[in-house]
Scaffold this motif. Structure first.
Motif, short mmCIF file in Angstrom:
data_model
loop_
_atom_site.label_atom_id
_atom_site.label_comp_id
_atom_site.label_asym_id
_atom_site.label_seq_id
_atom_site.Cartn_x
_atom_site.Cartn_y
_atom_site.Cartn_z
N ASP A 58 -4.95 1.65 -10.02
CA ASP A 58 -4.27 2.15 -11.21
C ASP A 58 -4.23 1.07 -12.28
N TYR A 98 7.27 7.15 -3.91
CA TYR A 98 7.15 6.70 -5.29
C TYR A 98 5.78 6.08 -5.52
N PRO A 99 4.92 6.73 -6.29
CA PRO A 99 3.53 6.25 -6.47
C PRO A 99 3.45 4.86 -7.09
N GLU A 100 4.40 4.46 -7.94
CA GLU A 100 4.30 3.16 -8.60
C GLU A 100 4.42 1.98 -7.63
N TYR A 101 4.91 2.27 -6.40
CA TYR A 101 5.00 1.19 -5.41
C TYR A 101 3.86 1.24 -4.40
N GLN A 102 2.92 2.16 -4.61
CA GLN A 102 1.68 2.18 -3.84
C GLN A 102 0.63 1.46 -4.68
N ARG A 103 0.76 0.13 -4.71
CA ARG A 103 0.03 -0.67 -5.68
C ARG A 103 -1.41 -0.97 -5.26
N THR A 113 0.82 -1.22 0.00
CA THR A 113 0.00 0.00 0.00
C THR A 113 0.85 1.27 0.00
N ARG A 114 2.00 1.24 0.72
CA ARG A 114 2.83 2.45 0.81
C ARG A 114 4.24 2.27 0.24
N THR A 136 7.87 5.28 0.07
CA THR A 136 6.60 6.00 0.17
C THR A 136 6.50 7.17 -0.81
#
Length: 864
Positions: free
Chosen positions: A512, A494-499, A485-486, A492
């Motif tokens: 996404d 990097y949005p691509e790792y907030q899956r 999630t984070r 935290t």
């Protein structure tokens, strides 16, 4: 139903108690087949709604045992026909349907609801088509309105599209393709009518992360369908209760073991002149002539090798020796193009090929009935693997399965003798089950979030139902949830790792579309070196080769692949373009995973044979052939046994050598050699060079080390073989950071940290390694508590160094008496270790010269 031949129908009807037979029994009898007791036991258990694990020899009839169990459970009409006597003939059956339809002579086809009813999970794509053919035969006769299909990496795009609209009644698939189906938003409805699951070749899956992936998928399906019937198929397995628990959950399900024992014959091609000084591969192609004789004497033979490189060499040399066999012998391994592999499989099933040189790509349950003989080039390194390959011949109930070992060095005669002993007494290796691999869990969380979403607490309870996660702690679960999630503590920003994100109702989903697409393309736990397509400049694709091999080639270099000598031209978009070469020599590609370690079961069997040799008992052709080597070893030094550890001391121009012979396998010896070198150097400053093989290891130093004092009953001797502080000492004795970083690359790819690229645009191995290394350093410096780092270190210790087996070996060594032998020249056991060390630093030509000189000197000394 199809009309059977009149003679068979008459025989069925006239047989005693015909009226009491079920439709399934009639189907068997019409083919002249006997129903075995274990098959009936499985059917009865399934009728009671019990899941289980069936263990039986290869070719004993396992497939139809669980197939008919699943059919009777899933199909009410078949279940009814199995419980009641069938009509006396097909004509009356047709008439009954016609009457029911209110018509004359035109029976109405029963209406069958659409939807998946039976799921068949197979570990290999190559098995899917063969399994489909095996399951279709009774399905066409007993349930002709049912559909069957397969979904693997080889399934065409059009077929996948049809399946996305509606799944067949029976689907044969792999763990990866099943997870992909579970990632669809409507996954729950797709499996809403699922009744039964069969997991084929469970012994091959259970010890890997693919097995863990299967466990998680089964837990998900059981949550949707609590009454699912689940049966696993297994052969050549030593820990059945754990295998059942890993499949079904602790204490659940029954174990059915076939009482009928398939006759398996294990023998050996004895070399004419086995050397008293053996090193890895020294016999090699010297055994070509006897192998050709064996192939020539039989209609159809499988020639198994342990590596793809070895398969390429043997195929090329067989064809060079017998050019008249062109078109009659073939090559099969996992890197060849799918069309080539399928052609070979079809041809050998049809009896059109005299021999196939193959690897583990043909280990599993493909039914090659015409195969009469199996040859194993070199030691199989394990009893289970040997039995699995033996079962490729005589692949039907009542037939004898025979495997003939072809030693590639004299010491493999000792392994052959040990293998025969282990088979005779029924000793088979156990398969360990991975414990709490968090990279697979992280991947599964994203998969389930895509497949309709999840509630955190409910999914936690579901995951803990999977055997590998039965000890999953709440803090580990929370860490995994936080990671998807984070991005954990360090990603935290990097949005691509907030899956994954929770919606207003607390349901976790993937918001996404790009992340969803990337994840679906990365599902799976099979991680290997990046591969390149091999393709003619103007022609067909030949298969794949690992990028690391191609990277070393220059235009014009030649290499052997697919049984052809090829010339490398260029690389373009991850494709290596080649042309045929008329030259007769070239490099052989080296693939990862080329060396398999000796299993502990086979190692103990070898030690038992050595024990007998100390009493001058050389029973069997293999022991008679290796007797000159063992007798010389005993004269110059001593023979190691399960009760005696032999250590040899030698002083040469190179320095001071210590040779240890625990007979524990290559991987254990890597860790053990490093550990002892570290502990010896801690007491007496020294630097060691290390060489290992499956039988022992060498420590070479510039200064002498008194091993006799070190291994005595003094406190230092206790420390040398102690298990105390083992973890700390192993980590200190090795480049643990480098080993851990290498293992982390795999974990990073499975957990979704590293994206391998889009179809047709894969990232290079250098890019993948760089990305994984960057994450490793970031976590190590800024997120030391990252559990993926902990997992990487644990996997290095448990899998690459076999820490538990190392601990067990240390305990065994403490229980053995120590015999230190001071020798004046290399013994038959020491010689191959010295060659291993030379191999690492000398070219092939220089190595051959060095070995030849040593052999001349040693043979001269032995003949005095």
């Amino acid at each position: 139903m199809r009309r059977k031949p009149e003679a068979k129908v008459a025989a069925v009807d006239a047989a005693p108690h015909a009226a009491a037979r079920s439709a399934v029994e009639h189907w068997f009898v019409a083919r002249g087949w006997k129903i075995f007791a274990f098959q009936r036991e499985v059917w009865q258990a399934a009728k009671r709604g019990e899941s289980g694990l069936l263990h039986a020899s290869t070719g004993a009839g396992k497939t139809y045992a669980v197939w008919f169990a699943a059919l009777q459970h899933a199909a009410p009409q078949l279940r009814k026909s199995m419980a009641a006597p069938p009509p006396p003939s097909e004509a009356s059956a047709a008439l009954a349907v016609a009457v029911a339809a209110g018509k004359s002579g035109k029976p109405r086809k029963p209406r069958t609801e659409q939807g998946l009813r039976i799921l068949w999970i197979t570990p290999m794509r190559a098995l899917a088509s063969d399994t489909t053919r095996a399951l279709e035969a009774p399905l066409k006769d007993l349930l002709p309105d049912w559909t069957i299909g397969s979904r693997t990496g080889d399934t065409s795009g059009s077929e996948r599209a049809r399946q996305m609209r509606v799944l067949p009644h029976v689907l044969i698939t792999t763990p990866e393709s099943l997870s992909l189906l579970l990632s669809q938003p409507d996954a729950a409805s797709r499996f809403a009518r699922l009744d039964s699951i069969v997991v084929d070749e469970w012994h091959e899956l259970m010890g890997s992360k693919r097995g863990v992936q299967t466990q998680l998928a089964l837990a998900r399906l059981r949550r949707w369908r609590p009454d699912l019937l689940i049966w696993g198929l297994s052969a050549t397995l030593g820990n059945l209760p754990q295998a059942r628990d890993a499949l079904l959950g602790a204490g659940r399900g029954v174990i059915v073991q076939a009482a009928m024992r398939k006759t398996i014959l294990v023998d050996t091609l004895i070399p004419e002149n086995p050397s008293r000084f053996a090193w890895a591969g020294h016999l090699g192609l010297q055994m070509l002539a006897p192998v050709i004789q064996e192939i020539d004497a039989h209609h159809s033979t499988l020639v198994f090798t342990n590596t793809r490189s070895q398969a390429e060499l043997w195929y090329q040399n067989l064809l060079a020796a017998r050019p008249d066999w062109a078109g009659l012998i073939a090559l099969h391994h996992g890197s060849l193009d799918r069309t080539v592999r399928e052609w070979v499989e079809t041809a050998i099933k049809a009896g059109q090929l005299k021999a196939v040189v193959c690897t583990s790509s043909l280990d599993l349950g493909v039914d090659f009935t015409p195969v009469e003989r199996v040859l194993q080039i070199g030691s199989a390194r394990g009893v289970a693997r040997l039995l699995q390959r033996a079962g490729r011949s005589g692949h039907s109930p009542g037939r004898v399965s025979r495997v003939t070992l072809v030693p590639t060095n004299t010491l493999e005669l000792l392994e052959a003798a040990g293998a025969r002993h282990a088979v005779a007494v029924g000793e088979i290796e156990q398969r360990p089950v991975p414990d709490t691999p968090l990279d697979v869990l992280v991947q599964h969380l994203v998969t389930v979030a895509l497949g309709g979403g999840f509630d955190s607490q409910a999914l936690f309870e579901e995951v803990r139902c999977a055997y590998s996660y039965r000890h999953l702690r709440p803090d580990q679960w929370q860490w995994a949830l936080d990671f998807v999630t984070r991005g954990g503590q360090s990603l935290t920003a990097y949005p691509e790792y907030q899956r994954v994100a929770a919606d207003d109702e607390g349901v976790y989903r993937v918001p996404d579309a790009a992340i969803a697409r990337r994840h679906r393309m990365s599902i799976g736990t099979i991680v290997s070196d990046a591969s390149m397509q091999v393709q003619y400049l103007r022609g067909a694709r030949l298969g794949t080769i690992e990028e690391s091999f191609i990277a070393r080639l220059r235009p014009g270099d030649r290499f052997l692949f697919g049984g052809r000598m090829l010339e490398f031209v260029r690389v373009h978009e991850m494709t290596a373009y080649v042309r045929r070469s008329s030259s007769g020599s070239g490099a052989v590609p080296r693939w990862q995973g080329g060396r398999m370690p000796l299993s502990s079961t086979l190692a103990h069997a070898v030690l038992e044979c050595l024990e007998q040799a100390t009493h001058n008992d050389y029973a069997g052709a293999e022991m008679q052939a290796v007797k000159p080597l063992l007798s010389l070893q005993n004269t110059w030094s001593a023979l190691p046994t399960a009760h005696q550890l032999v250590v040899e001391q030698l002083h040469s121009r190179e320095g001071h050598h210590l040779f240890f012979y625990p007979f524990a396998g290559r991987l254990v010896h890597v860790g053990l050699a490093s550990l002892l070198a570290y502990r010896l150097a801690r007491q007496q400053p020294a630097t060691f060079s290390i060489a290992v093989n499956d039988y022992g290891f060498e420590l070479l130093s510039a200064m002498p080390v008194e091993i006799a004092n070190a291994a005595s009953d003094s406190p230092f001797g206790t420390e040398l073989f102690s298990s105390e502080h083992l973890l700390e000492d192993v980590i200190a004795s090795l480049n643990a950071t480098e080993l851990t970083q290498r293992r982390f690359r795999e974990i990073a790819r499975i957990s979704g940290l590293v994206f391998q690229g889009f179809p047709g645009q894969p990232k290079s191995m250098r890019q993948l390694q760089a990305s994984a290394s960057l994450f490793f350093e970031v976590f190590r410096k800024h997120d030391a508590g990252n559990l993926l780092l902990t997992q990487a270190q644990t996997e290095v210790l448990e899998q690459e160094l076999e820490l538990q087996r190392l601990r067990d070996t240390l305990a065994e060594l403490r229980g053995r008496s120590l015999l230190v032998c001071k020798i004046t020249r290399a013994t038959p056991f020491a010689f191959p270790l010295m060659v291993e060390r030379f191999r690492e630093k000398l070219s092939t030509e220089k190595l051959n010269d060095r070995v030849a000189r040593m052999l001349q000197e040693l043979e001269k000394a032995a003949n005095k």
